[in-house]
Enzyme design. Structure first.
Site, PDB file in Angstrom:
ATOM      1  N   GLN A  74     -35.075 -53.916  36.050  1.00 13.83           N
ATOM      2  CA  GLN A  74     -35.730 -53.173  36.079  1.00 13.83           C
ATOM      3  C   GLN A  74     -36.930 -52.491  37.376  1.00 13.83           C
ATOM      4  OE1 GLN A  74     -38.722 -50.977  32.860  1.00 13.83           O
ATOM      5  NE2 GLN A  74     -38.111 -49.169  32.883  1.00 13.83           N
ATOM      6  N   SER A  95     -41.355 -48.948  38.175  1.00 14.18           N
ATOM      7  CA  SER A  95     -42.786 -48.912  38.985  1.00 14.18           C
ATOM      8  C   SER A  95     -43.533 -48.827  40.372  1.00 14.18           C
ATOM      9  CB  SER A  95     -43.632 -49.612  38.032  1.00 14.18           C
ATOM     10  OG  SER A  95     -43.469 -49.205  36.574  1.00 14.18           O
ATOM     11  N   SER A 116     -40.908 -56.841  35.319  1.00 12.85           N
ATOM     12  CA  SER A 116     -40.198 -58.392  34.647  1.00 12.85           C
ATOM     13  C   SER A 116     -39.298 -58.823  35.084  1.00 12.85           C
ATOM     14  CB  SER A 116     -40.008 -58.048  33.070  1.00 12.85           C
ATOM     15  OG  SER A 116     -41.094 -57.426  33.148  1.00 12.85           O
ATOM     16  N   GLU A 126     -35.914 -47.695  26.804  1.00 10.30           N
ATOM     17  CA  GLU A 126     -37.303 -49.027  26.262  1.00 10.30           C
ATOM     18  C   GLU A 126     -38.458 -48.810  24.955  1.00 10.30           C
ATOM     19  OE1 GLU A 126     -39.584 -48.631  30.018  1.00 10.30           O
ATOM     20  OE2 GLU A 126     -40.231 -50.967  29.557  1.00 10.30           O
ATOM     21  N   GLU A 148     -51.179 -43.617  26.513  1.00 11.36           N
ATOM     22  CA  GLU A 148     -51.980 -42.407  26.631  1.00 11.36           C
ATOM     23  C   GLU A 148     -50.639 -41.466  27.139  1.00 11.36           C
ATOM     24  OE1 GLU A 148     -52.932 -45.274  28.691  1.00 11.36           O
ATOM     25  OE2 GLU A 148     -54.877 -45.067  26.773  1.00 11.36           O
TER      26      GLU A 148
HETATM   27  C1  LIG Z   1     -46.283 -56.766  31.634  1.00  9.74           C
HETATM   28  C2  LIG Z   1     -45.807 -55.179  32.673  1.00  9.74           C
HETATM   29  C3  LIG Z   1     -44.419 -55.585  32.197  1.00  9.74           C
HETATM   30  C4  LIG Z   1     -43.649 -54.622  33.741  1.00  9.74           C
HETATM   31  N1  LIG Z   1     -42.837 -54.659  33.036  1.00  9.74           N
HETATM   32  C5  LIG Z   1     -42.095 -53.484  34.564  1.00  9.74           C
HETATM   33  C6  LIG Z   1     -41.004 -53.690  34.812  1.00  9.74           C
HETATM   34  O1  LIG Z   1     -40.521 -54.618  34.597  1.00  9.74           O
HETATM   35  N2  LIG Z   1     -40.009 -53.161  35.623  1.00  9.74           N
HETATM   36  C7  LIG Z   1     -41.404 -51.670  35.851  1.00  9.74           C
HETATM   37  O2  LIG Z   1     -40.547 -50.642  36.411  1.00  9.74           O
HETATM   38  N3  LIG Z   1     -42.250 -51.285  35.436  1.00  9.74           N
HETATM   39  C8  LIG Z   1     -42.914 -52.262  35.048  1.00  9.74           C
HETATM   40  N4  LIG Z   1     -44.184 -52.376  34.429  1.00  9.74           N
HETATM   41  C9  LIG Z   1     -45.109 -51.329  34.966  1.00  9.74           C
HETATM   42  C10 LIG Z   1     -45.621 -50.493  33.229  1.00  9.74           C
HETATM   43  O3  LIG Z   1     -44.132 -49.326  33.341  1.00  9.74           O
HETATM   44  C11 LIG Z   1     -46.526 -49.848  34.409  1.00  9.74           C
HETATM   45  O4  LIG Z   1     -47.744 -50.100  34.378  1.00  9.74           O
HETATM   46  C12 LIG Z   1     -47.175 -48.293  33.982  1.00  9.74           C
HETATM   47  O5  LIG Z   1     -46.162 -47.461  33.412  1.00  9.74           O
HETATM   48  C13 LIG Z   1     -48.155 -47.652  34.140  1.00  9.74           C
HETATM   49  O6  LIG Z   1     -48.954 -47.069  35.440  1.00  9.74           O
HETATM   50  P1  LIG Z   1     -50.133 -48.192  36.495  1.00  9.74           P
HETATM   51  O7  LIG Z   1     -50.279 -49.303  35.849  1.00  9.74           O
HETATM   52  O8  LIG Z   1     -49.401 -47.043  37.552  1.00  9.74           O
HETATM   53  O9  LIG Z   1     -51.254 -46.993  36.010  1.00  9.74           O
HETATM   54  P2  LIG Z   1     -51.560 -45.994  35.923  1.00  9.74           P
HETATM   55  O10 LIG Z   1     -50.332 -44.809  35.892  1.00  9.74           O
HETATM   56  O11 LIG Z   1     -52.419 -45.539  37.293  1.00  9.74           O
HETATM   57  O12 LIG Z   1     -52.572 -45.439  34.522  1.00  9.74           O
HETATM   58  C14 LIG Z   1     -53.472 -45.874  35.029  1.00  9.74           C
HETATM   59  C15 LIG Z   1     -54.439 -45.624  32.933  1.00  9.74           C
HETATM   60  O13 LIG Z   1     -54.377 -43.942  33.581  1.00  9.74           O
HETATM   61  C16 LIG Z   1     -53.592 -43.628  32.518  1.00  9.74           C
HETATM   62  N5  LIG Z   1     -53.129 -42.116  32.791  1.00  9.74           N
HETATM   63  C17 LIG Z   1     -52.256 -41.856  33.677  1.00  9.74           C
HETATM   64  N6  LIG Z   1     -51.415 -40.744  34.092  1.00  9.74           N
HETATM   65  C18 LIG Z   1     -52.911 -40.481  32.246  1.00  9.74           C
HETATM   66  C19 LIG Z   1     -52.174 -38.644  31.355  1.00  9.74           C
HETATM   67  N7  LIG Z   1     -51.476 -38.082  32.475  1.00  9.74           N
HETATM   68  N8  LIG Z   1     -52.950 -38.618  30.856  1.00  9.74           N
HETATM   69  C20 LIG Z   1     -53.683 -39.711  30.794  1.00  9.74           C
HETATM   70  N9  LIG Z   1     -54.088 -40.921  30.795  1.00  9.74           N
HETATM   71  C21 LIG Z   1     -53.728 -40.658  31.939  1.00  9.74           C
HETATM   72  C22 LIG Z   1     -52.928 -44.870  32.236  1.00  9.74           C
HETATM   73  O14 LIG Z   1     -52.811 -44.485  30.704  1.00  9.74           O
HETATM   74  C23 LIG Z   1     -53.962 -45.472  32.088  1.00  9.74           C
HETATM   75  O15 LIG Z   1     -54.955 -45.984  31.256  1.00  9.74           O
HETATM   76  C24 LIG Z   1     -44.875 -53.752  33.581  1.00  9.74           C
HETATM   77  C25 LIG Z   1     -46.411 -53.238  33.077  1.00  9.74           C
HETATM   78  C26 LIG Z   1     -46.861 -54.206  32.481  1.00  9.74           C
HETATM   79  C27 LIG Z   1     -48.148 -54.640  32.387  1.00  9.74           C
END
Ligand SMILES: Cc1cc2nc3c(=O)[nH]c(=O)nc-3n(C[C@H](O)[C@H](O)[C@H](O)COP(=O)(O)OP(=O)(O)OC[C@H]3O[C@@H](n4cnc5c(N)ncnc54)[C@H](O)[C@@H]3O)c2cc1C
Lengths: 366, 377
Positions: B107, B110, B142, B225, B358
């Site tokens: 996928q 992100s 992933s 998902e 969140e």
């Molecule tokens: C093990 C693992 C596997 C993954 N696999 C994939 C994959 O295969 N493909 C893919 O595309 N992505 C993948 N991801 C990515 C995942 O979808 C993102 O990490 C996730 O959506 C969060 O985005 P970010 O890391 O940019 O955090 P951010 O969006 O920067 O968030 C940081 C913090 O802020 C909080 N936050 C953000 N916005 C708000 C809001 N409006 N209100 C309250 N809190 C908020 C979040 O909850 C979080 O705690 C994976 C992540 C992990 C850890």
């Protein structure tokens, strides 16, 4: 009543230690040491112990130490928690506490000077208050005359130790690390790798026996638990600080993520808990310093509370960093693993709550 | 010939004549892959609830399965998206090898700057005749290193409002310009990757859904998902709670009064979550998952984290140890086979991957409860 604020001397000490740690042991350096397979930083420990005098803080000047106290020692533990620096502070501090309760020895003097590293040979997970001496202090080591035979697993700071303080057969013994076989363990917390120790008729010097050995044991374990609480406070504090800085800077939806109420409240609640952890940890350190009768309660209370706060802070740190917080190249995991290991060290919060219930005469049903 | 050479030769033979694959293809063609899918696409147009009937008969006979753990992204996300938004041609081409596990999917959603706010992503797709040229950086992908295909979300119209400028593609991971680099995670190993896309050519025939319709298509993926994570019907004491309950039953030394209270609190929470996931499954039997799926995933993450944390502390000294820190690229992870420390650490991602907890709470608050939105856009 214990004083819960930091004194000016304590703040000065903190500033000195923090300067050394931020300069010499930033998290990148800690991670690099781990990746290089040599976590312990002997040079850093020399600076802290020999030059700044951190190892001998609670030791009276007449016995070779700095003549400060456990409150100061706890401030150092806080700073070490903040930096997850791999130095044998907790092991040495327990050894110092044990030796303070024994007759004067050259060992105490050399430990205070930062000349030697020593640790208490006991599994890190042994609950505080578990099996004080009378009888077999350590069920897995046997004393035959002046030699020890047996094994002790998951010991803290045994890898860099020169001297092991070993409870066995109702006595406390001093054994040269060179006379034991010490094997590194794959530890959850790589900043503080544990080791298994085995003794095969290792020559041992008796430090104390009977009731005095019991007192030395309890002193060492209590001091360890109290310093661990300070370390947990440091971990929590640093995790909160790092996270607050990150959520101010990271933007999603066109705003800093710290502007979302879910994030704000989570961090505000953490701050409240840390404020309480500080009070609880300070109370415990104060009790230890003055030999307050509330010390056993204060130590269990500190562990029951601070362990969970550190874990929660580290977990929140990972969570609020999102995907980055789950990567190896970000420091959050160093704190997470240290915090979770610390929650098992000296017994889990659940065990401390059980111990408190007994101390406070709050019996269970039946 | 040395033994290792002989082994390599045998493996090569096996990959050319894999008995499991032939069986799985035949099972797909017989409509017994996923009975709720249409005839001709591995299904029989039957209610989803009937699938266990097939699975039980086949499992009892010792038939090979498609190792669903290994192909979760394909099964849980790509397939429902292709089924719902793909053309007949795309469904016929992709669903069968997806289901048999011959072609793995990942996928590519992100990006470093677009996680929770996925719709702000900046990977660009520019039209060139019958193709699109795609450039940008994806992250935390992933299994990208094993995948043959990716579901990809890219921006095709930077001038449009952010949700309207996105288009959904299937990206051939073997195409020139796709650069996959491992990203180590806090468990020590690397399940996920950074993926750099440099002028990757994607035929327009591999676009899924309309131009500018990417967000709507992605919502299908995301809702599926969230149901895929934690939504599968399972027996009582399945998963994390089962592991801890077993330790409790088998090891008197771990038991304390306080820990028992905690165990039972978690047991109740796990059973409530399990039943509510089953209930959701029944609701879903006919339609598509809605915002309710978020509740299941939210609860699953919270529980996995609490139970694994409790389980680690419960074991005391054993909890202080880890199995292996070396950087590896594990195939699908079976949590039950790893140490409690691994389970604890890996579970930290449950509240991040597939939408953070969140964000899921925001979705529940706004889409289920109809509360005013905190952010617009
Ligand atoms: C093990 C693992 C596997 C993954 N696999 C994939 C994959 O295969 N493909 C893919 O595309 N992505 C993948 N991801 C990515 C995942 O979808 C993102 O990490 C996730 O959506 C969060 O985005 P970010 O890391 O940019 O955090 P951010 O969006 O920067 O968030 C940081 C913090 O802020 C909080 N936050 C953000 N916005 C708000 C809001 N409006 N209100 C309250 N809190 C908020 C979040 O909850 C979080 O705690 C994976 C992540 C992990 C850890």
């Amino acid at each position: 009543m214990t004083a819960l604020l930091y004194t000016e001397t304590e703040e000065d000490l903190r500033a000195t230690v923090r300067k050394v740690l931020t300069g010499r042991s930033p998290w990148q350096a800690v991670l690099a040491r781990i990746d290089g397979g040599e976590p312990y930083d002997a040079g850093l420990w020399h600076t802290l112990a020999a030059e700044i005098g951190c190892a001998g803080l609670p030791v009276p000047a007449g016995r070779g130490g700095a003549g400060a106290g456990w409150r100061e020692a706890a401030v150092v533990a806080e700073e070490l928690g903040r930096s997850v620096a791999p130095v044998p502070y907790l092991g040495c501090a327990q050894a110092v506490a044990a030796l303070l309760a024994c007759d004067d020895t050259e060992l105490l003097r050399r430990l205070s000077d930062g000349d030697l590293v020593a640790t208490l040979a006991v599994p890190l997970s042994t609950p505080l208050g578990a099996a004080p001496p009378a009888g077999a202090l350590s069920p897995t080591v046997r004393a035959d005359g002046d030699t020890l035979t047996g094994t002790v697993t998951s010991v803290l700071d045994a890898l860099p130790a020169d001297v092991l303080i070993v409870p066995a057969g109702g006595s406390l013994w001093q054994v040269a690390a060179a006379d034991a076989r010490i094997t590194a363990v794959t530890s959850l917390d790589q900043t503080r790798p544990l080791a298994d120790i085995s003794f095969d008729a290792a020559p041992a010097v008796r430090l104390a026996t009977g009731a005095p050995a019991g007192r030395a044991w309890t002193a060492a374990r209590t001091a360890g638990a109290v310093l661990l609480a300070a370390e947990q406070l440091g971990i929590a504090d640093r995790c909160l600080e790092t996270t607050v800085a990150y959520v101010k800077q990271r933007h999603q939806f066109g705003r800093p993520i710290g502007s979302f109420q879910a994030v704000k409240h989570r961090l505000a609640q953490l701050w409240v808990q840390i404020t309480q952890a500080r009070a609880v940890a300070r109370h415990a350190a104060g009790c230890l310093t003055t030999g307050d009768p509330d010390t056993p309660v204060a130590a269990h209370l500190a562990q029951a509370h601070c362990a969970d706060v550190a874990v929660r802070a580290a977990q929140d740190c990972v969570q609020l960093h999102g995907g980055i917080g789950f990567t190896w190249e970000h420091p959050a995991h160093l704190y997470l693993k240290r915090a979770k290991s610390d929650a098992i060290a000296f017994g889990t919060p659940a065990r401390h709550r059980d111990a408190l219930a007994a101390l406070l005469h709050l019996p269970g049903p039946g | 010939m040395r033994a290792d050479e002989l082994a390599a030769r045998t493996r090569e033979f096996l990959s050319a004549y894999d008995p499991a694959t032939d069986f799985l293809r035949a099972r797909f063609d017989a409509g017994l892959a996923w009975v709720h899918y249409p005839r001709g696409l591995g299904g029989l147009d039957l209610p989803r609830a009937l699938q266990p009937v097939v699975d039980e008969v086949l499992a009892a006979a010792g038939a090979p399965d498609n190792d669903p753990l290994r192909i979760t992204v394909g099964l849980g996300m790509a397939a429902p998206t292709i089924l719902r938004h793909g053309t007949d041609e795309q469904r016929r081409r992709w669903l069968r090898p997806l289901w048999t596990g011959e072609e793995l999917w990942c996928q590519l959603f992100s990006e470093p700057g677009a996680g929770s706010d996925l719709a702000s992503l900046t990977t660009r797709a520019v039209r060139h005749g019958d193709d699109w040229l795609v450039s940008g950086q994806k992250v935390w992908t992933s299994t990208a290193h094993e995948a043959r295909w990716a579901i990809l979300l890219a921006r095709t119209d930077p001038a449009a409002p952010k949700h309207d400028g996105l288009t959904f593609f299937a990206c051939d991971m073997t195409a020139p310009g796709v650069d996959v680099r491992p990203l180590r995670q806090l468990t020590g190993e690397a399940e996920f990757n950074e993926v750099f896309l440099d002028e990757v050519r994607i035929p327009d025939a591999d676009r899924i859904g309309g131009i500018g319709q990417g967000w709507q298509v992605a919502r299908t993926t995301l809702m599926n998902e969230r149901v895929a994570i934690g939504g599968a019907p399972v027996p009582r004491e399945h998963g994390m709670i089962g592991i801890v309950a077993r330790a409790w039953r088998e090891r008197p030394s771990v038991r304390t009064a306080g820990a028992r209270d905690e165990l039972m609190r978690l047991w109740v929470a796990a059973e409530a979550a399990r039943l509510s996931a089953r209930r959701l499954g029944e609701q879903l039997a006919a339609g598509q998952p809605g915002a309710e799926g978020s509740a299941v995933k939210y609860a699953f993450a919270l529980l996995n984290q609490e139970i694994s944390g409790f389980g680690l502390e419960l074991l005391g000294e054993e909890g202080l140890r880890y199995d292996d820190w070396t950087m590896r690229r594990p195939p699908a992870v079976d949590w039950a086979l790893r140490t409690p420390g691994y389970r604890y650490l890996r579970a930290r991602a449950n509240s991040i991957e597939g939408g953070t907890s969140e964000i899921l709470c925001n979705i529940i608050a706004e889409r289920v409860l109809g509360l005013p939105r905190e952010v617009t856009g």
